[in-house]
Scaffold this motif. Structure first.
Motif, PDB file in Angstrom:
ATOM      1  N   THR A  12      41.343  61.595 -20.755  1.00 10.67           N
ATOM      2  CA  THR A  12      42.619  62.312 -20.879  1.00 10.67           C
ATOM      3  C   THR A  12      43.783  61.333 -21.020  1.00 10.67           C
ATOM      4  O   THR A  12      44.689  61.530 -21.837  1.00 10.67           O
ATOM      5  CB  THR A  12      42.842  63.211 -19.650  1.00 10.67           C
ATOM      6  OG1 THR A  12      41.768  64.138 -19.534  1.00 10.67           O
ATOM      7  CG2 THR A  12      44.148  63.975 -19.764  1.00 10.67           C
ATOM      8  N   ILE A  13      43.751  60.267 -20.231  1.00 16.22           N
ATOM      9  CA  ILE A  13      44.814  59.254 -20.301  1.00 16.22           C
ATOM     10  C   ILE A  13      44.799  58.548 -21.653  1.00 16.22           C
ATOM     11  O   ILE A  13      45.854  58.297 -22.252  1.00 16.22           O
ATOM     12  CB  ILE A  13      44.649  58.246 -19.143  1.00 16.22           C
ATOM     13  CG1 ILE A  13      44.840  58.939 -17.798  1.00 16.22           C
ATOM     14  CG2 ILE A  13      45.626  57.082 -19.292  1.00 16.22           C
ATOM     15  CD1 ILE A  13      44.519  58.069 -16.598  1.00 16.22           C
ATOM     16  N   LEU A  14      43.611  58.228 -22.153  1.00 19.75           N
ATOM     17  CA  LEU A  14      43.509  57.566 -23.461  1.00 19.75           C
ATOM     18  C   LEU A  14      44.024  58.478 -24.571  1.00 19.75           C
ATOM     19  O   LEU A  14      44.664  58.011 -25.530  1.00 19.75           O
ATOM     20  CB  LEU A  14      42.050  57.181 -23.730  1.00 19.75           C
ATOM     21  CG  LEU A  14      41.496  56.041 -22.868  1.00 19.75           C
ATOM     22  CD1 LEU A  14      40.006  55.851 -23.159  1.00 19.75           C
ATOM     23  CD2 LEU A  14      42.255  54.742 -23.138  1.00 19.75           C
ATOM     24  N   LYS A  15      43.765  59.782 -24.445  1.00 19.17           N
ATOM     25  CA  LYS A  15      44.241  60.724 -25.456  1.00 19.17           C
ATOM     26  C   LYS A  15      45.764  60.751 -25.492  1.00 19.17           C
ATOM     27  O   LYS A  15      46.376  60.832 -26.566  1.00 19.17           O
ATOM     28  CB  LYS A  15      43.688  62.114 -25.161  1.00 19.17           C
ATOM     29  CG  LYS A  15      44.025  63.149 -26.226  1.00 19.17           C
ATOM     30  CD  LYS A  15      43.381  64.489 -25.906  1.00 19.17           C
ATOM     31  CE  LYS A  15      43.715  65.529 -26.971  1.00 19.17           C
ATOM     32  NZ  LYS A  15      43.095  66.853 -26.657  1.00 19.17           N
ATOM     33  N   GLN A  16      46.377  60.679 -24.320  1.00 14.54           N
ATOM     34  CA  GLN A  16      47.840  60.670 -24.265  1.00 14.54           C
ATOM     35  C   GLN A  16      48.421  59.395 -24.885  1.00 14.54           C
ATOM     36  O   GLN A  16      49.555  59.407 -25.376  1.00 14.54           O
ATOM     37  CB  GLN A  16      48.313  60.791 -22.811  1.00 14.54           C
ATOM     38  CG  GLN A  16      48.025  62.147 -22.179  1.00 14.54           C
ATOM     39  CD  GLN A  16      48.456  62.191 -20.729  1.00 14.54           C
ATOM     40  OE1 GLN A  16      48.620  61.153 -20.085  1.00 14.54           O
ATOM     41  NE2 GLN A  16      48.633  63.390 -20.197  1.00 14.54           N
ATOM     42  N   ASN A  17      47.672  58.320 -24.838  1.00 16.50           N
ATOM     43  CA  ASN A  17      48.147  57.040 -25.382  1.00 16.50           C
ATOM     44  C   ASN A  17      47.515  56.726 -26.744  1.00 16.50           C
ATOM     45  O   ASN A  17      47.552  55.577 -27.187  1.00 16.50           O
ATOM     46  CB  ASN A  17      47.814  55.903 -24.404  1.00 16.50           C
ATOM     47  CG  ASN A  17      48.604  55.987 -23.115  1.00 16.50           C
ATOM     48  OD1 ASN A  17      49.728  55.497 -23.009  1.00 16.50           O
ATOM     49  ND2 ASN A  17      48.013  56.620 -22.099  1.00 16.50           N
ATOM     50  N   SER A  18      46.951  57.738 -27.372  1.00 18.21           N
ATOM     51  CA  SER A  18      46.227  57.517 -28.631  1.00 18.21           C
ATOM     52  C   SER A  18      47.115  56.945 -29.732  1.00 18.21           C
ATOM     53  O   SER A  18      46.670  56.107 -30.522  1.00 18.21           O
ATOM     54  CB  SER A  18      45.583  58.824 -29.100  1.00 18.21           C
ATOM     55  OG  SER A  18      46.581  59.824 -29.287  1.00 18.21           O
ATOM     56  N   TYR A  48      58.221  57.406 -20.245  1.00 17.86           N
ATOM     57  CA  TYR A  48      57.512  56.502 -19.328  1.00 17.86           C
ATOM     58  C   TYR A  48      58.395  56.124 -18.142  1.00 17.86           C
ATOM     59  O   TYR A  48      57.988  56.207 -16.972  1.00 17.86           O
ATOM     60  CB  TYR A  48      57.068  55.258 -20.085  1.00 17.86           C
ATOM     61  CG  TYR A  48      56.561  54.135 -19.205  1.00 17.86           C
ATOM     62  CD1 TYR A  48      55.282  54.172 -18.655  1.00 17.86           C
ATOM     63  CD2 TYR A  48      57.369  53.034 -18.922  1.00 17.86           C
ATOM     64  CE1 TYR A  48      54.821  53.143 -17.853  1.00 17.86           C
ATOM     65  CE2 TYR A  48      56.916  52.004 -18.123  1.00 17.86           C
ATOM     66  CZ  TYR A  48      55.640  52.063 -17.594  1.00 17.86           C
ATOM     67  OH  TYR A  48      55.201  51.044 -16.798  1.00 17.86           O
ATOM     68  N   HIS A  49      59.634  55.720 -18.409  1.00 11.96           N
ATOM     69  CA  HIS A  49      60.526  55.296 -17.337  1.00 11.96           C
ATOM     70  C   HIS A  49      60.999  56.484 -16.500  1.00 11.96           C
ATOM     71  O   HIS A  49      61.244  56.342 -15.294  1.00 11.96           O
ATOM     72  CB  HIS A  49      61.724  54.538 -17.911  1.00 11.96           C
ATOM     73  CG  HIS A  49      61.371  53.170 -18.424  1.00 11.96           C
ATOM     74  ND1 HIS A  49      61.275  52.889 -19.768  1.00 11.96           N
ATOM     75  CD2 HIS A  49      61.050  52.027 -17.773  1.00 11.96           C
ATOM     76  CE1 HIS A  49      60.934  51.625 -19.927  1.00 11.96           C
ATOM     77  NE2 HIS A  49      60.788  51.084 -18.735  1.00 11.96           N
ATOM     78  N   ASN A  67      47.060  54.984 -15.408  1.00 12.41           N
ATOM     79  CA  ASN A  67      47.975  54.970 -16.558  1.00 12.41           C
ATOM     80  C   ASN A  67      48.894  53.747 -16.508  1.00 12.41           C
ATOM     81  O   ASN A  67      49.175  53.130 -17.548  1.00 12.41           O
ATOM     82  CB  ASN A  67      48.797  56.253 -16.584  1.00 12.41           C
ATOM     83  CG  ASN A  67      49.546  56.442 -17.890  1.00 12.41           C
ATOM     84  OD1 ASN A  67      48.972  56.337 -18.979  1.00 12.41           O
ATOM     85  ND2 ASN A  67      50.829  56.702 -17.803  1.00 12.41           N
ATOM     86  N   GLN A  68      49.343  53.386 -15.304  1.00  9.59           N
ATOM     87  CA  GLN A  68      50.224  52.224 -15.180  1.00  9.59           C
ATOM     88  C   GLN A  68      49.480  50.923 -15.456  1.00  9.59           C
ATOM     89  O   GLN A  68      49.988  50.037 -16.148  1.00  9.59           O
ATOM     90  CB  GLN A  68      50.840  52.184 -13.781  1.00  9.59           C
ATOM     91  CG  GLN A  68      51.757  51.014 -13.538  1.00  9.59           C
ATOM     92  CD  GLN A  68      52.890  50.947 -14.536  1.00  9.59           C
ATOM     93  OE1 GLN A  68      53.545  51.955 -14.803  1.00  9.59           O
ATOM     94  NE2 GLN A  68      53.122  49.787 -15.115  1.00  9.59           N
TER      95      GLN A  68
END
Length: 328
Positions: free
Chosen positions: A185-191, A154-155, A223-224
């Motif tokens: 797609t973003i939610l899948k990455q943060n699942s 993330y950083h 995403n942010q």
């Protein structure tokens, strides 16, 4: 003496004298014709007067050049002629402009160095926590590893995007982006975070909505904003994605933002009272999102009350929004 502008001003200042000299020669030539004076008289006048004129021009130019040199060296030499005053004024403006540009570049460079140091520190913290877990246990739980890697990733992404924005030009690629597909797609990455925190995403009125913008940077912004919603939401809360009046709302049920902090939430490095209570806040997220929206075709607003959650809204121009009819 090699300055073209200097010679331009010198010739400009001598132009009235040259015109007067030519006018005087014209009168003498006319008199020689009217009174039958020998032509040699006219050429004798030219032969003797012109060298004096040339010598006077170069002596005056030499003196003006010396004064100009003193002015450039910032000596206390007041202007005695209009040409010197004009040169002094031009030189001051150019020097002031150069100093302003140098200060701006220095401040920008220092700001970028501070950002690199901040992100590097956060990445190092993630790796240090992972190293400590490995030293204390022969078997490190996968959850600990995933969290450390996710924080470092993330950083690192924040650092790279910050550097890209700092470049003088950005190669934006505008296209029609399906908003619901991008959010999924973003939610899948943060699942994994949603599962571990038992958070519930809820999408409303997003079917068939497309926006004209840069996909990569819109993805970063969403995403942010989602990362902030996750960070300050309690376990088991719901995070809403709503489409209202050509705007995407990301609403959380978290701790909210104090009213005293709201005017400064877009400031570089400002984390607020809530940010001081967590080591995961760098105060750079909203700053970068606001910076991106200023360069693209949408805007960001934040509304919040302490203890009642936060609503982050991305506003899109009406002509950059497309609604696709949904077949029933």
């Amino acid at each position: 003496m090699r300055n073209k502008r200097f010679w331009f001003y010198q010739l400009k200042s001598f132009l009235p004298l040259i015109i007067g000299y030519l006018f005087l020669l014209g009168i003498i030539k006319l008199l020689t014709i009217l009174y039958y004076i020998p032509k040699s008289f006219f050429w004798d006048v030219v032969r003797f007067s012109f060298p004096f004129l040339v010598v006077w021009f170069f002596i005056n130019s030499y003196q003006a050049a010396k004064r100009l040199k003193a002015i450039i060296k910032e000596q206390d030499s007041p202007a005695n002629t209009p040409i010197e005053a004009q040169l002094l004024h031009t030189n001051k403006l150019q020097r002031r402009k150069s100093d302003h540009l140098i200060r701006g570049l220095h401040n920008h460079q220092q700001e970028q160095l501070d950002h690199v140091e901040l992100y590097s520190h956060e990445i190092k913290n993630s790796l240090t926590s992972l190293q400590a877990a490995a030293e204390n246990n022969d078997m490190v739980p996968s959850k600990v590893i995933r969290q450390a890697i996710q924080q470092a990733d993330y950083h690192l992404e924040m650092l790279l995007n910050d550097e890209r924005l700092a470049m003088s030009s950005n190669d934006f690629n505008f296209e029609w982006v399906n908003l619901q597909a991008l959010i999924m797609t973003i939610l899948k990455q943060n699942s994994s975070i949603f599962i571990s925190r038992q958070l519930i995403p809820k999408l409303q009125h997003l079917n068939g909505i497309s926006v004209l913008t840069d996909r990569k940077w819109l993805r970063f912004c969403i995403n942010q904003l989602l990362a902030n919603a996750i960070k300050y939401s309690p376990n088991g809360a719901t995070i809403f994605f709503n489409w209202v009046d050509n705007s995407l709302q990301i609403i959380d049920q978290g701790v909210g933002i104090f009213s005293s902090d709201l005017p400064r939430i877009y400031d570089n490095g400002f984390s607020g009272k809530n940010g001081h209570q967590t080591t995961k806040s760098t105060g750079m997220g909203l700053y970068l999102v606001k910076k991106i929206t200023a360069q693209l075709n949408f805007d960001l607003t934040i509304t919040s009350k302490a203890g009642q959650g936060t609503c982050a809204t991305l506003h899109f121009p009406g002509n950059n929004v497309r609604h696709k009819a949904i077949k029933k």
